[in-house]
Design a protein around this motif. Structure first.
Motif, short mmCIF file in Angstrom:
data_model
loop_
_atom_site.label_atom_id
_atom_site.label_comp_id
_atom_site.label_asym_id
_atom_site.label_seq_id
_atom_site.Cartn_x
_atom_site.Cartn_y
_atom_site.Cartn_z
N MET A 1 0.84 -1.20 0.00
CA MET A 1 0.00 0.00 0.00
C MET A 1 0.87 1.24 0.00
N GLU A 2 0.62 2.18 -0.90
CA GLU A 2 1.35 3.42 -0.92
C GLU A 2 0.86 4.28 0.25
N THR A 3 1.76 5.13 0.76
CA THR A 3 1.37 5.98 1.87
C THR A 3 1.31 7.44 1.46
N SER A 4 2.41 8.01 1.02
CA SER A 4 2.45 9.44 0.79
C SER A 4 1.70 9.87 -0.46
N ARG A 5 1.42 8.94 -1.42
CA ARG A 5 0.77 9.32 -2.67
C ARG A 5 -0.72 8.99 -2.70
N GLU A 6 -1.25 8.53 -1.61
CA GLU A 6 -2.68 8.25 -1.58
C GLU A 6 -3.45 9.56 -1.62
N PRO A 7 -4.59 9.59 -2.32
CA PRO A 7 -5.37 10.84 -2.42
C PRO A 7 -5.82 11.31 -1.05
N HIS A 8 -5.76 12.63 -0.86
CA HIS A 8 -6.16 13.23 0.41
C HIS A 8 -7.16 14.36 0.15
N PHE A 9 -7.95 14.66 1.16
CA PHE A 9 -8.63 15.94 1.20
C PHE A 9 -8.85 16.31 2.66
N PHE A 10 -9.03 17.60 2.94
CA PHE A 10 -9.25 18.03 4.31
C PHE A 10 -10.49 18.89 4.39
N LYS A 11 -11.09 18.88 5.58
CA LYS A 11 -12.32 19.65 5.81
C LYS A 11 -12.25 20.38 7.16
N PRO A 12 -12.31 21.71 7.15
CA PRO A 12 -12.53 22.43 8.41
C PRO A 12 -13.99 22.21 8.83
N LEU A 13 -14.22 21.94 10.09
CA LEU A 13 -15.57 21.65 10.58
C LEU A 13 -16.28 22.94 10.99
N LEU A 14 -17.41 23.20 10.36
CA LEU A 14 -18.19 24.41 10.56
C LEU A 14 -19.46 24.09 11.34
N PRO A 15 -20.18 25.11 11.82
CA PRO A 15 -21.43 24.85 12.53
C PRO A 15 -22.36 23.94 11.74
N GLY A 16 -22.95 22.94 12.41
CA GLY A 16 -23.83 22.00 11.75
C GLY A 16 -23.13 20.79 11.17
N PHE A 17 -21.82 20.65 11.43
CA PHE A 17 -21.05 19.57 10.80
C PHE A 17 -21.51 18.18 11.23
N HIS A 18 -22.17 18.06 12.40
CA HIS A 18 -22.60 16.74 12.86
C HIS A 18 -23.60 16.09 11.91
N SER A 19 -24.37 16.91 11.20
CA SER A 19 -25.41 16.36 10.33
C SER A 19 -24.86 15.84 9.00
N GLY A 20 -23.64 16.20 8.66
CA GLY A 20 -23.06 15.73 7.41
C GLY A 20 -21.87 16.57 7.03
N VAL A 21 -21.01 16.01 6.19
CA VAL A 21 -19.83 16.75 5.72
C VAL A 21 -19.73 16.57 4.21
N ALA A 22 -19.49 17.68 3.50
CA ALA A 22 -19.44 17.66 2.04
C ALA A 22 -18.04 17.29 1.55
N ILE A 23 -18.00 16.45 0.53
CA ILE A 23 -16.74 16.06 -0.09
C ILE A 23 -16.36 17.13 -1.11
N PRO A 24 -15.12 17.65 -1.09
CA PRO A 24 -14.73 18.67 -2.06
C PRO A 24 -14.96 18.20 -3.49
N LEU A 25 -15.45 19.11 -4.33
CA LEU A 25 -15.82 18.76 -5.71
C LEU A 25 -14.65 18.18 -6.49
N ASP A 26 -13.47 18.77 -6.35
CA ASP A 26 -12.31 18.30 -7.11
C ASP A 26 -11.97 16.86 -6.74
N PHE A 27 -11.94 16.56 -5.43
CA PHE A 27 -11.65 15.20 -4.98
C PHE A 27 -12.73 14.24 -5.44
N TYR A 28 -13.98 14.67 -5.32
CA TYR A 28 -15.11 13.83 -5.72
C TYR A 28 -15.03 13.48 -7.20
N SER A 29 -14.75 14.46 -8.03
CA SER A 29 -14.70 14.24 -9.48
C SER A 29 -13.60 13.29 -9.88
N LYS A 30 -12.44 13.39 -9.19
CA LYS A 30 -11.28 12.59 -9.57
C LYS A 30 -11.31 11.17 -9.01
#
Length: 240
Positions: A1-30
């Motif tokens: 398993m590769e470690t450093s080249r695995e796809p990543h994304f990060f999310k700052p948690l904003l008010p209401g985050f418990h109900s769901g978190v959105a996947i960034p469009l660029d990461f989702y598309s790729k």
């Protein structure tokens, strides 16, 4: 398993985050679009051996996400990094709002992110006018940064981020931030003379995070040294 080249994304948690978190469009598309809609994501972390199954609805993680956030005591302003290990399995690393507090217990299994370099940045008329702020030369030793990096994410204390251009000046022998620095200062209502202590987070292959970090001991020491130099300069001037 590769470690450093695995796809990543990060999310700052904003008010209401418990109900769901959105996947960034660029990461989702790729990496996600076209995958089985009903196939749950499997989230794991270094905080425990448990694996959480979370349902994805479109670009949003919903059912099961709340249980994951509660188990990890996630809060508004925290930053969560998702590393895709394949087959909808994600290693999740939660950071505190200063990007310093990581929830893992076994150092041998810790992710490859570097988070041990802080630097002091001052808002000046020149770097705001030029929209260009140079990092200390010592930043060349930070494993999260390299000359192939073209952008960084500037993250304030509330976890809100702004993308800025990142480059290297051969003549100055130093990294710099541009095309986003001025807006970051305006977003945070900065005035000339304001100081930021940034903590650099990254793995050398993905977009680094430069997180405002006033709470950490090392960061506080940078501020103390800065003001000590200023006080010493003033004292020296007054004696002359």
């Amino acid at each position: 398993m590769e470690t450093s080249r695995e796809p990543h994304f990060f999310k700052p948690l904003l008010p209401g985050f418990h109900s769901g978190v959105a996947i960034p469009l660029d990461f989702y598309s790729k990496h996600i679009q076209g995958a089985e809609i009903n196939k749950p994501w499997k989230l794991r972390s270094d905080a425990s051996d448990q694996i959480w199954e979370v349902i994805r609805e479109g670009r949003t993680l919903t059912k099961g996400w709340k249980e994951f956030t509660e188990a990890h005591d996630l809060r508004i302003g925290d930053i969560v990094i998702f590393k895709h290990e394949g087959d909808m399995v994600f290693h999740v690393t939660p950071f505190g709002p200063s990007c310093c507090e990581i929830l893992w217990s076994d150092a041998d299994d810790a992710p490859t992110f570097s988070y041990d370099y802080c630097f002091l940045a001052e808002v000046t008329p020149t770097n705001q006018k030029d929209d260009k702020m140079f990092l200390p030369v010592e930043a060349m030793r930070c494993g999260a940064l390299n000359q192939q990096c073209k952008e960084v994410k500037l993250v304030n204390k509330e976890g809100k981020s702004r993308t800025a251009r990142f480059g290297f000046s051969e003549s100055d022998g130093a990294y710099y931030i541009s095309r986003g620095w001025r807006k970051f200062c305006r977003d945070n209502r900065c005035t000339n003379g304001d100081l930021f202590v940034f903590n650099v987070v990254g793995d050398g292959t993905t977009t680094p995070l430069l997180c405002v970090c006033p709470e950490r001991k090392e960061c506080t020491e940078l501020l103390i040294k800065h003001f000590s130099r200023i006080d010493g300069s003033i004292a020296s001037t007054s004696r002359n």
